[in-house]
Design a protein around this motif. Structure first.
Motif: not given
Length: 833
Positions: A552, A557-558, A573
């Protein structure tokens, strides 16, 4: 050889009589037949103190040369050679002149003590290192000479020499402490009543702590466990529960009502080391205790009241604050509440039980234990599924073997199933399985069959005994399963953290550390992200290091993230983590953040070292070059002077031009030498109040005949804090530079303006200031800063001032700002002792 004994006379401020008391003790010891010498005594011109030193042998001081001046210090070698029984050494926190064997006088004293010589000395409380920030906040005076507290704490005897602030100020007015020219400044700055009162309290409190240490040591040596109420100590017991903050604030209010009392907080950790209570809540409660001026402690023990009382006796606690039990009445009846057991055993220690909203009976809500907290959700639901399958299957089997099965055998087999379920899932599945098995045994194997009625008393007793046995066995098995789960969990957490710490100690880089974290938590990819603080509106993140596939690049986004420090985030992730795993990930993130910060600091230190070495080399080359050039230029100037023929006008003009260039080169060499000495820290600057009129007179003399400087000064110009010679050099250089930029018909100008606490001096060329307005602040391209201006700017900064271009459209204009004597702090009036 036995170590000598150290005796300190401690005072809150200069003039309380520490040196006088030390000399009185020396005279008393000498009268009693002891061999007493004066190693170092500073009377500060006080005649009664000097008279008291008469009759005692004085060890000659050692002369030390420093920067061209001679200073005197105590001669430890002479004292050691004389080997007296007692040495009187004044001012324990004094800093020795550079070049001495030790940097501090207390190190000289340590050498005397190691040689078996008793030392009697003096110390002001403001010189204790731990109190430096407090003293600066109170008095506004930073303490340059400090003494490590441990040195004073090791003293065999400390005696307080005390005077009320009013009496000390009267002594000051009578001239018994400082000369007459310093009395008014001292009384209005350092020796204010508030300052003296605060310093007196600091001395009393510090000495009280020292006495308390001696008392605790005496009680430990003599095995005294009963509390002595010499000082109120209130201890609050914390469990990590939600009531902790309420108890802390109540204990803090009790402490605040009792002057001189102390607040302690204690958390009892089981001896098996397994985690109890909410660790996040404990951390927050610890921070709250420390913010309220208390101290946080932990101890181990399985019997909580016993652990509380053992700690209370060891710390001489006088009151214990406990929270009302959160257990129900049945649990309190069976086991007895912690507060009741503590009260029964407390003896002379008072116990205060505080009610709170989480206590039993204070809340109407029914709180049930979390069904999966003891062994984890996976094992809990596995046990529920096992019970749902095992009990019906076992019942069907027993029904098929009806002719060979009686109630006793059925209950034994059901009990075995309950034990297995308890070992897998813990307490709650075991209790549910025990009740369900009891109902199945009653329905299928207790006459009348297929009914919940029981006709025979023996069958009733059998079922009751079975249920009780199943519950007890379930409790035991559930407790064992919970302890096993917690032990495995704690071991896994410790192993993960220790592996990461070991890898950091071995110097592994960040990608390797991140790979280890990824493997420990079973993630697909992990990144350490750093936020760009320059883009607050739209946060931008940079990948510091990463591992795995498609790591990420932003926290959102994780699947999991945890803060790793100031502006750092650990993002992963793969899958989400449980709350326990998230907590461990937070600890790993903190370690990674520390590793990254330490790496940056190490790189910065290495870069700074290289720059410092290069700067040192450059300064050394400048010093060497300037000194090598000075002699040839001086020789050339003398030779040109002898070659000059007054009868040949053209030759004389040519030689004068050449001599002027040679002298200009000589001044540049001198400036290079001064700049090199300044950067090397070898330029002596003596700051004191300086009259600007006297400096300007010296500037005009330095400029020489034929040079005009137009000065415009206010009617009352305050003295500035500067070095007179350095200030003269700076203003001369500025005036010469301004004249070089001025037209022939308009001289350079110097103006001064008084600002609050500062004096602003402007030196401009003959063109004058450009008009303010749109052109203000827009400077035309200038040539690079001359060496003379560079040196002047550095010299101004050394004197505590600034030199910068004035805001104007063009031409030459410089603004010199210096602190005034009226606006300085009380640092010039810092007390001497």
């Amino acid at each position: 050889m036995a170590r000598g004994r150290l005796r300190i006379y401690l005072g809150a401020a200069p003039g309380v009589g520490k040196t006088y008391a030390m000399l009185e003790e020396g005279q008393r010891l000498a009268t009693a037949g002891a061999d007493v010498i004066l190693g170092f005594v500073e009377a500060h011109g006080r005649r009664p103190t000097a008279a008291l030193a008469e009759g005692l042998e004085i060890i000659p001081r050692r002369a030390v040369e420093y920067r061209g001046a001679m200073f005197t210090e105590m001669d430890p070698d002479a004292v050691l050679a004389r080997r007296p029984q007692v040495a009187l050494v004044d001012e324990l926190a004094h800093s020795n002149v550079p070049g001495s064997r030790h940097a501090k006088r207390w190190q000289d004293v340590e050498e005397l003590l190691d040689a078996g010589i008793d030392v009697v000395t003096t110390l002001n409380v403001q010189h204790l290192e731990s109190l430096g920030d407090v003293v600066r906040q109170i008095t506004g005076v930073p303490q340059r000479e400090t003494l490590p507290d441990e040195v004073a704490r090791r003293a065999d005897q400390i005696e307080l020499v005390d005077l009320p602030p009013e009496l000390l100020r009267r002594r000051m007015l009578h001239g018994e402490i400082y000369p007459s020219d310093r009395i008014e400044a001292a009384l209005t700055h350092y020796f204010r009543v508030g300052n003296l009162t605060a310093l007196r309290e600091l001395a009393l409190l510090w000495l009280a702590d020292r006495v308390e240490e001696g008392l605790q040591r005496y009680r430990a040596e003599h095995g005294i466990t009963a509390p002595w109420e010499t000082r109120e100590r209130i201890m609050v017991a914390l469990t990590g529960g939600p009531e902790g903050e309420t108890l802390i604030r109540r204990a803090a209010r009790v402490t605040a009502r009792i002057p001189g009392s102390e607040l302690l907080a204690l958390h009892v950790v089981p001896s098996d080391g397994l985690v109890r209570g909410d660790q996040a809540a404990l951390a927050a409660q610890r921070a709250l205790v420390e913010s309220l001026g208390g101290s946080y402690h932990q101890t181990t023990g399985d019997d909580i009241p016993d652990a509380l009382l053992r700690f209370a006796e060891a710390e001489n606690v006088t009151q214990i604050v406990l929270g009302a039990s959160r257990r129900g009445r049945l649990s309190a009846f069976l086991r007895g509440g912690v507060e009741h057991r503590t009260i029964r055993r407390s003896g002379p220690i008072d116990v205060l039980v505080v009610t709170h909203e989480h206590a039993a009976g204070m809340s109407s809500a029914l709180r049930l234990p979390h069904p999966s907290r003891s062994t984890g959700p996976r094992r809990f639901w596995t046990a529920i599924g096992l019970a749902a399958i095992t009990l019906p299957a076992l019942t069907c089997l027993l029904v098929l073997l009806d002719e060979h099965v009686d109630l006793a055998l059925a209950l034994v087999l059901y009990l075995l199933a309950v034990v297995v379920i308890a070992l897998v899932g813990g307490l709650v599945p075991a209790l549910l399985a025990a009740l369900a098995a009891g109902l199945l045994a009653d329905y299928y194997f207790t006459p009348p069959l297929h009914s919940l009625r029981v006709e025979r008393l023996a069958d009733v007793l059998a079922l009751v005994v079975y249920v009780v046995t199943a519950v007890v066995v379930g409790l035991a098995a559930g407790t064992a399963a919970r302890r096993t789960y917690q032990a495995v969990r704690a071991s896994s957490e410790a192993r993960a953290l220790s592996r990461l710490a070991t890898a950091m100690m071995h110097g592994q880089d960040l990608p390797a550390l991140l790979e280890q974290v990824r493997e420990d938590f079973g993630l697909d990819a992990v990144s350490l992200l750093e936020r760009d603080t320059g883009h607050a509106a739209e946060p931008r993140w940079y990948v510091v290091a990463s591992t795995g596939e498609e790591p990420p690049e932003r926290p959102y986004d994780a699947d999991v993230e945890s803060p790793a420090g100031d502006g750092l985030t650990l993002a992963g992730r793969g899958h989400t983590l449980s709350s326990d795993d998230q907590r461990v990930l937070g600890a790993c993130a903190a370690q990674l953040g520390m590793a990254y910060s330490h790496g940056r600091l190490a790189a910065h230190d290495a870069e700074t070292g290289l720059r410092a070495a290069a700067e040192h080399t450059r300064a050394s080359l400048l010093l060497t070059a300037s000194r090598d050039l000075s002699a040839p230029l001086h020789t050339a100037d003398e030779a040109l002077h002898h070659l000059r023929n007054p009868t040949d006008a053209e030759q004389a003009r040519t030689l004068d031009t050449i001599r002027s260039s040679v002298r200009r080169a000589g001044r540049l060499v001198t400036d290079l030498d001064e700049l090199g000495r300044l950067q090397a820290g070898a330029l002596d600057v003596y700051l004191r109040p300086v009259d600007l009129d006297e400096v300007l007179t010296a500037v005009l003399d330095a400029l020489g005949p034929g040079h005009t400087l137009q000065c415009s000064l206010p009617e009352h110009v305050p003295d500035v804090i500067a070095d007179a010679a350095v200030l003269t050099r700076v203003l001369t250089a500025l005036a010469a530079e301004a004249q070089r930029h001025s037209p022939t018909d308009r001289p350079a100008r110097l103006t001064a303006q008084v600002r609050p606490g500062f004096l602003e001096i402007r030196v401009t060329d003959g063109n004058g200031e450009a008009a303010e307005g749109a052109a203000a602040g827009q400077r035309r391209g200038r040539s690079p800063e001359s060496l003379a201006l560079r040196l002047s700017r550095d010299l101004a900064e050394v004197m505590g001032g600034t030199l910068e271009p004035a805001v104007r459209g063009g031409g030459f204009a410089m603004r010199l700002t210096l602190p005034t004597a009226a606006g300085r702090t009380a640092a010039a009036d810092a007390p001497e002792e």
